[in-house]
Design a protein around this motif. Sequence first.
Motif, PDB file in Angstrom:
ATOM      1  N   PHE A 311       0.833  -1.212   0.000  1.00 13.67           N
ATOM      2  CA  PHE A 311       0.000   0.000   0.000  1.00 13.67           C
ATOM      3  C   PHE A 311       0.864   1.257   0.000  1.00 13.67           C
ATOM      4  N   ASP A 312       1.862   1.304   0.849  1.00  9.85           N
ATOM      5  CA  ASP A 312       2.674   2.509   0.986  1.00  9.85           C
ATOM      6  C   ASP A 312       3.589   2.744  -0.207  1.00  9.85           C
ATOM      7  N   PRO A 317      -1.509   8.439  -5.446  1.00  7.37           N
ATOM      8  CA  PRO A 317      -2.714   9.206  -5.106  1.00  7.37           C
ATOM      9  C   PRO A 317      -3.470   9.739  -6.310  1.00  7.37           C
ATOM     10  N   TRP A 585      -6.784   3.103  -3.731  1.00  8.66           N
ATOM     11  CA  TRP A 585      -6.588   4.481  -4.193  1.00  8.66           C
ATOM     12  C   TRP A 585      -7.414   5.461  -3.360  1.00  8.66           C
ATOM     13  N   ARG A 588      -5.878   5.923   0.004  1.00  9.44           N
ATOM     14  CA  ARG A 588      -4.679   6.752  -0.054  1.00  9.44           C
ATOM     15  C   ARG A 588      -5.053   8.225  -0.190  1.00  9.44           C
ATOM     16  N   ARG A 589      -6.042   8.535  -0.998  1.00  6.76           N
ATOM     17  CA  ARG A 589      -6.467   9.923  -1.194  1.00  6.76           C
ATOM     18  C   ARG A 589      -7.028  10.526   0.093  1.00  6.76           C
ATOM     19  N   TRP A 594      -4.102   1.277   5.268  1.00  8.15           N
ATOM     20  CA  TRP A 594      -4.587  -0.044   4.847  1.00  8.15           C
ATOM     21  C   TRP A 594      -4.162  -1.064   5.892  1.00  8.15           C
TER      22      TRP A 594
END
Length: 595
Positions: A311-312, A317, A585, A588-589, A594
């Motif tokens: 995830f990271d 983004p 996504w 993240r935005r 996660w």
Amino acid sequence: MSAFVSIFHRDGRPVDPARLASLAATLEPYGEDTATWCRGPLGVAVRHRRGARHAPIHTDEGSGRLAALAGHLHLADATEPATAAGLLAGSEAESGEGPAGARGSFALLLADPRRGRLHLQRDPLGKHGVFYALGPDLLLAASEPSALVAHPAVGDEIDEAAVARFLGFRFPAGEGSFHRAIRQLPPGHRLVVGDGEATVERCWRLRRLPALAGGGADELAAGLVTHLAQAVGDEIAGGDPRRVAISLSGGLDSTALAAVAPRGARAFSWTFADHPEADERRRVEAVARHLELPLTFVPGDGLEPLAGDFFDRFVHPESPYVNPFAALKCRLYATARDAGCEQVLVGDGGDALHAAREHWLRDLLAAREPGALGSLATTLRRAAGGDRFARRALGRLLPFDRLRRPLRRLLRRDPPPWLTAEGRAALPPSSLSPTLPPGPQRTRHELTAGVRHGELESEERRLFAYCGVERGNPFWSWPLVEWALRLPAHHLHRDGVDKPLVRHAFAGRLPASVLAARRGGLLGGVFLHGLDRRRDDLRRSVFESPRSDWPRWVRRDWLAPHLAATGTLTFAHTILWRVISYELWVRRRLGVGWP
């Protein structure tokens, strides 16, 4: 690898150098150095890696004109890549129309700040991203939407039609983005700003060339090898072959690249102790021995989709396109980088080039070749047994589109059945790329020219930049694509056999075991294992969480059975991954982690 960002004040206000620097900072993965030019209403910055052979920005002090080049560009019949200085001195720059017949992966900016005129051009097949935000007094353009969103004049509101298209597995003509305020310049187009107007113009189109039906198998095979070797040469662009890596699997595309690559290039491939069905060591070693190709194996276990800090590291983004094998690819690219390679060649465009399964039978019958009626009988038997490619080939025998379209409506194939009513309402109409030639073969052109493939190119460039190497996709070369479009489809697929021309062209150049194999790149089991390892997390945090956004677009009752499905990779898993990557996504935005 390089990327650019540009600010152009249409009202004549001077550009703030600090603002330009802040936008260029978002492109840091593309290079350690930044070439910047800022004067009056125009500012341009190009991020590039150290050791670039040519300056990416050049100005003519006498006239005030400027040329900036991100990526690499070859003019017609040129053996060396063009430079910003050479392009500025050319007659095309003087006329303001840009170079004709250019190939490569590039974004080109030509400007005359004194006249208030700017010309921005994207390469023919869209290998280099060009995004822009245009207002009444401001033009922002960049290789990545993240550089535009960083400007306070650009909003980051999401375009819901783009979300519906993404989750509906539809592919655009290349003009939109996931932000309402940001557009994407289509491949083969230019944006011209001047005299108070801004226009997007098509400056290149694939040609409708006569079919190569008269050529024998040997002649066509020689043509394929010649065009592919030229495409590899264009990608390397005169660089040192010892600094070139090939991402090698046991499939036909990457092994064909290895067969035409210059001596000195090196191969890198994965091994899987935990997934023997995906391990292609024996085929890869056979290719390396046959070609006397230096080979390095990279262990791929533990790098399944969603493994570790996926995830990271790999969720961006500004785009929901998340490659499920990003961690796997990143280890291979980083290994090549640490071994001294600056560029990695991949065979990603090969399948798009040969995507003619739906047309091969029609073309074979039209050519009246011996065995055509036997192939028809074989296809009928396969279709009766449920083979979907055989059914598609038979479907292409219907003489008119007007007969096929009502049939699709009757079978409820349009719109996608997995979308909700809201998703269907937001889904934009389908459209073909404006770079495709007109005529009855446009659908074949769309498949073969890879309109579907082109949208993912900039996403892959981002992953390569993250790993510190240049991306090379030789199959995505317009001379090669145009040549392939001249081939009757039965040379690309026949009687259930994919890529028969490749198998013929590389007979003797590659081991017989590789040419006879029917499947390569067997990562489906790795994909399913990655989902299975995170199944409980996915169920809890994505599919049962009330804060998830995907149920607005995709029907839960359609998707639920496929979440539990294991064993065999199906099309439904493609939609399942799009739902997962879309949710990644969104999280993240919103700045939500996660699990």
